[in-house]
Design an enzyme around this catalytic site. Sequence first.
Site, PDB file in Angstrom:
ATOM      1  N   LYS A 192      -6.800 -15.312  -3.042  1.00  0.00           N
ATOM      2  CA  LYS A 192      -6.899 -14.328  -4.183  1.00  0.00           C
ATOM      3  C   LYS A 192      -6.158 -12.955  -3.920  1.00  0.00           C
ATOM      4  O   LYS A 192      -6.415 -12.271  -3.121  1.00  0.00           O
ATOM      5  CB  LYS A 192      -8.389 -13.960  -4.604  1.00  0.00           C
ATOM      6  CG  LYS A 192      -8.508 -13.348  -5.798  1.00  0.00           C
ATOM      7  CD  LYS A 192      -9.799 -12.926  -6.390  1.00  0.00           C
ATOM      8  CE  LYS A 192      -9.999 -11.480  -5.863  1.00  0.00           C
ATOM      9  NZ  LYS A 192      -9.166 -10.404  -6.407  1.00  0.00           N
ATOM     10  N   GLU A 267     -10.481  -7.020   7.980  1.00  0.00           N
ATOM     11  CA  GLU A 267      -9.452  -6.022   8.400  1.00  0.00           C
ATOM     12  C   GLU A 267      -9.664  -4.866   6.913  1.00  0.00           C
ATOM     13  O   GLU A 267      -9.534  -5.221   5.890  1.00  0.00           O
ATOM     14  CB  GLU A 267      -8.187  -6.470   7.879  1.00  0.00           C
ATOM     15  CG  GLU A 267      -7.608  -7.626   9.023  1.00  0.00           C
ATOM     16  CD  GLU A 267      -7.190  -7.023  10.323  1.00  0.00           C
ATOM     17  OE1 GLU A 267      -7.539  -6.064  10.459  1.00  0.00           O
ATOM     18  OE2 GLU A 267      -7.022  -8.025  11.126  1.00  0.00           O
ATOM     19  N   CYS A 301      -3.670   1.308   5.487  1.00  0.00           N
ATOM     20  CA  CYS A 301      -4.837   1.257   6.191  1.00  0.00           C
ATOM     21  C   CYS A 301      -4.970   1.924   7.530  1.00  0.00           C
ATOM     22  O   CYS A 301      -5.892   2.465   8.019  1.00  0.00           O
ATOM     23  CB  CYS A 301      -5.468  -0.364   6.310  1.00  0.00           C
ATOM     24  SG  CYS A 301      -4.274  -1.118   7.239  1.00  0.00           S
ATOM     25  N   GLU A 401     -11.839   8.391   4.241  1.00  0.00           N
ATOM     26  CA  GLU A 401     -10.239   7.625   4.032  1.00  0.00           C
ATOM     27  C   GLU A 401      -9.998   8.051   2.662  1.00  0.00           C
ATOM     28  O   GLU A 401     -10.830   7.815   1.531  1.00  0.00           O
ATOM     29  CB  GLU A 401     -10.627   6.126   4.031  1.00  0.00           C
ATOM     30  CG  GLU A 401      -9.246   5.505   4.155  1.00  0.00           C
ATOM     31  CD  GLU A 401      -9.066   3.978   3.948  1.00  0.00           C
ATOM     32  OE1 GLU A 401     -10.036   3.242   3.223  1.00  0.00           O
ATOM     33  OE2 GLU A 401      -8.244   3.358   4.739  1.00  0.00           O
TER      34      GLU A 401
HETATM   35  P1  NAD Z   1     -10.858  -3.479  -2.260  1.00  0.00           P
HETATM   36  O1  NAD Z   1     -11.806  -3.517  -1.376  1.00  0.00           O
HETATM   37  O2  NAD Z   1     -11.095  -2.876  -3.425  1.00  0.00           O
HETATM   38  O3  NAD Z   1     -10.219  -4.884  -2.746  1.00  0.00           O
HETATM   39  C1  NAD Z   1      -9.649  -5.675  -1.910  1.00  0.00           C
HETATM   40  C2  NAD Z   1      -9.697  -7.101  -2.466  1.00  0.00           C
HETATM   41  O4  NAD Z   1     -10.922  -7.608  -2.424  1.00  0.00           O
HETATM   42  C3  NAD Z   1      -9.045  -7.076  -3.848  1.00  0.00           C
HETATM   43  O5  NAD Z   1      -8.439  -8.535  -3.953  1.00  0.00           O
HETATM   44  C4  NAD Z   1     -10.359  -7.323  -4.671  1.00  0.00           C
HETATM   45  O6  NAD Z   1     -10.283  -7.934  -5.786  1.00  0.00           O
HETATM   46  C5  NAD Z   1     -11.403  -7.899  -3.682  1.00  0.00           C
HETATM   47  N1  NAD Z   1     -12.802  -7.539  -4.141  1.00  0.00           N
HETATM   48  C6  NAD Z   1     -13.161  -6.471  -4.765  1.00  0.00           C
HETATM   49  N2  NAD Z   1     -14.338  -6.713  -4.718  1.00  0.00           N
HETATM   50  C7  NAD Z   1     -14.749  -7.710  -4.456  1.00  0.00           C
HETATM   51  C8  NAD Z   1     -15.996  -8.472  -3.978  1.00  0.00           C
HETATM   52  N3  NAD Z   1     -17.180  -8.170  -4.316  1.00  0.00           N
HETATM   53  N4  NAD Z   1     -16.118  -9.780  -3.538  1.00  0.00           N
HETATM   54  C9  NAD Z   1     -14.848 -10.320  -3.163  1.00  0.00           C
HETATM   55  N5  NAD Z   1     -13.828  -9.614  -3.348  1.00  0.00           N
HETATM   56  C10 NAD Z   1     -13.616  -8.523  -3.706  1.00  0.00           C
HETATM   57  O7  NAD Z   1      -9.587  -2.687  -1.819  1.00  0.00           O
HETATM   58  P2  NAD Z   1      -8.360  -2.207  -2.291  1.00  0.00           P
HETATM   59  O8  NAD Z   1      -8.524  -1.010  -3.154  1.00  0.00           O
HETATM   60  O9  NAD Z   1      -7.417  -3.185  -2.829  1.00  0.00           O
HETATM   61  O10 NAD Z   1      -7.490  -1.888  -0.970  1.00  0.00           O
HETATM   62  C11 NAD Z   1      -7.413  -0.570  -0.354  1.00  0.00           C
HETATM   63  C12 NAD Z   1      -8.368  -0.545   1.045  1.00  0.00           C
HETATM   64  O11 NAD Z   1      -7.945  -1.750   1.714  1.00  0.00           O
HETATM   65  C13 NAD Z   1      -8.478   0.475   1.878  1.00  0.00           C
HETATM   66  O12 NAD Z   1      -9.629   1.247   2.311  1.00  0.00           O
HETATM   67  C14 NAD Z   1      -7.522   0.066   2.952  1.00  0.00           C
HETATM   68  O13 NAD Z   1      -7.816   0.853   4.182  1.00  0.00           O
HETATM   69  C15 NAD Z   1      -7.780  -1.194   3.145  1.00  0.00           C
HETATM   70  N6  NAD Z   1      -6.816  -1.920   3.843  1.00  0.00           N
HETATM   71  C16 NAD Z   1      -6.998  -2.632   5.054  1.00  0.00           C
HETATM   72  C17 NAD Z   1      -5.894  -2.958   5.654  1.00  0.00           C
HETATM   73  C18 NAD Z   1      -6.311  -3.671   7.159  1.00  0.00           C
HETATM   74  O14 NAD Z   1      -5.548  -4.479   7.594  1.00  0.00           O
HETATM   75  N7  NAD Z   1      -7.055  -3.232   8.003  1.00  0.00           N
HETATM   76  C19 NAD Z   1      -4.873  -3.572   5.258  1.00  0.00           C
HETATM   77  C20 NAD Z   1      -4.616  -2.885   3.743  1.00  0.00           C
HETATM   78  C21 NAD Z   1      -5.642  -2.343   3.182  1.00  0.00           C
END
Ligand code: NAD
Length: 501
Positions: A192, A267, A301, A401
């Site tokens: 997804k 991650e 991230c 963050e």
């Molecule tokens: P997010 O957690 O809002 O969303 C990430 C994904 O999770 C999206 O596809 C979203 O639709 C899905 N999602 C949201 N709620 C969910 C739920 N309840 N159940 C299952 N899936 C769900 O994060 P974001 O805003 O898309 O990304 C930013 C964050 O991601 C930042 O905190 C960043 O640090 C982190 N990030 C981490 C890495 C890493 O490798 N450590 C890489 C990129 C981004």
Amino acid sequence: MSAPPSVELTAPNGTRYTQPTGLFINGEFVNAVKGGTITSEDPATETPIATVQAATEEDVDRAVRAASAALKDPAWKLMPGADRGILLTKLADLLEENIELFSTIDAWDVGKSYKEALTGDLPEAIGVFRHYAGWADKIAGQTIPTTPLKFAYTIRQPVGVVGQIIPWNYPTSMAAWKLAPALACGNTVVLKASEQTPLSILVLATLFQKVGFPPGVVNIINGLGREAGTPLVSHELVDKVAFTGSTATAKLIMASAAKTLKNISLETGGKSPLLVFDDAEMEQAVRWSHMGIMSNSGQICTATSRILVQEGIYDDFVAQYIERVKTTSKVGNQWDVDTYQGPQVNRVQHERILEYIEIGKKEATLAHGGDSAELCKNKGFYVSPTVFTDAKPSTRIWKEEIFGPVVVIMPFKTEEEAIALANDSCYGLGASVFTTDLQRAHRVSSELESGMVWVNSSQDCDPRIPFGGVKQSGIGRELGEAGLEAYTQIKAVHVNMGSKL
Ligand code: NAD
């Protein structure tokens, strides 16, 4: 039911292409059962790009069942690793042939500089597919001697059906990080994408179709977190969940996956420290520490967003850092070749970052930036690259963050103090150390509580090197050989060759 439509799009850089809009399930594009949609928007102009279909529980169930059937189908189950590798190589070649197209779509959808997508994100994604193509026929167990008339061996088998959930900051390369190792190891996948960036992933699905992965091996859906992500995580036929995104969402996923005791890898977020000792090479430290937070509009991230500088060189460092921001961080739209920093991905992130800047103005000294009004007058989610100094370790801008181009610089006196300040965080993803003292470089690297350390550098990432965090920055590792561990399980086979005992 009629097939979902594709739309012909022309990107602002003149690229014309066909954008699929459906869900990619069991080798074909299908309509979402409930007809929900997501409209993607250009963050530079705040205008819609395209509307695609959004999955809900019924669609997720269909995709998972397709993946489950494909897992047992001899076409995939009995495919030799070498042949999986050939498919992944072909996929990498096709992606490379279309590198400008994918860079265009990601730049348009995320707001990132096209140049950065073309020279950074896409080569990385292609490299990850190639890396795991090479591994696909080298996934081996061990033979282990036990007693004279017995022996044991281990085999590495796929975990099964994998649910993968990715964020929006590097759409194509995040997809590559997830799909390549899972497929190299023989799993089947339902991935997804983020609702913020639903476009390139559907074009990637067309490449999987062309290459000839058996139907159901790769299923790609768009959808909202709660409507499509939640049912994917809780589905009883999903054996593993691999997630990249925020720490808050990771906690929900972990709780939900606990109900069926799923294998998980997470991650998540970070607030990575960057330490500059007074023996550091100053120009090098300024250059990398600027890139470590200001590239990709700070939406990284592993962003080294907390900079600690030894007191003797603190004032000089801050002055040179601000000069670097002024001369390098040119803010502009995705397509201008001079743009270093594009708009933030969407209005929510934009407002969130501006809120943090207002909080920072009360908590610390605003040394540069902090005002986006001028940048946004012609629309677009732009934020000025912003530098705060004199923050205390208890402040929100130091601890939380922000996920934008906002950096906080703080002085320290001793090595011990620098390590203590760096480790005083619930996160532990990356960390940087700038010093010319070899012993100190290794000593401090060992003490930092993080999954990765860069010495005299920041943000190095390579398909061969494990990537991931400690503490609340995640569980497990991606990339390199660690990626194989994430997507295989070990079976031990005990063989009796005539022993009575
Ligand atoms: P997010 O957690 O809002 O969303 C990430 C994904 O999770 C999206 O596809 C979203 O639709 C899905 N999602 C949201 N709620 C969910 C739920 N309840 N159940 C299952 N899936 C769900 O994060 P974001 O805003 O898309 O990304 C930013 C964050 O991601 C930042 O905190 C960043 O640090 C982190 N990030 C981490 C890495 C890493 O490798 N450590 C890489 C990129 C981004």
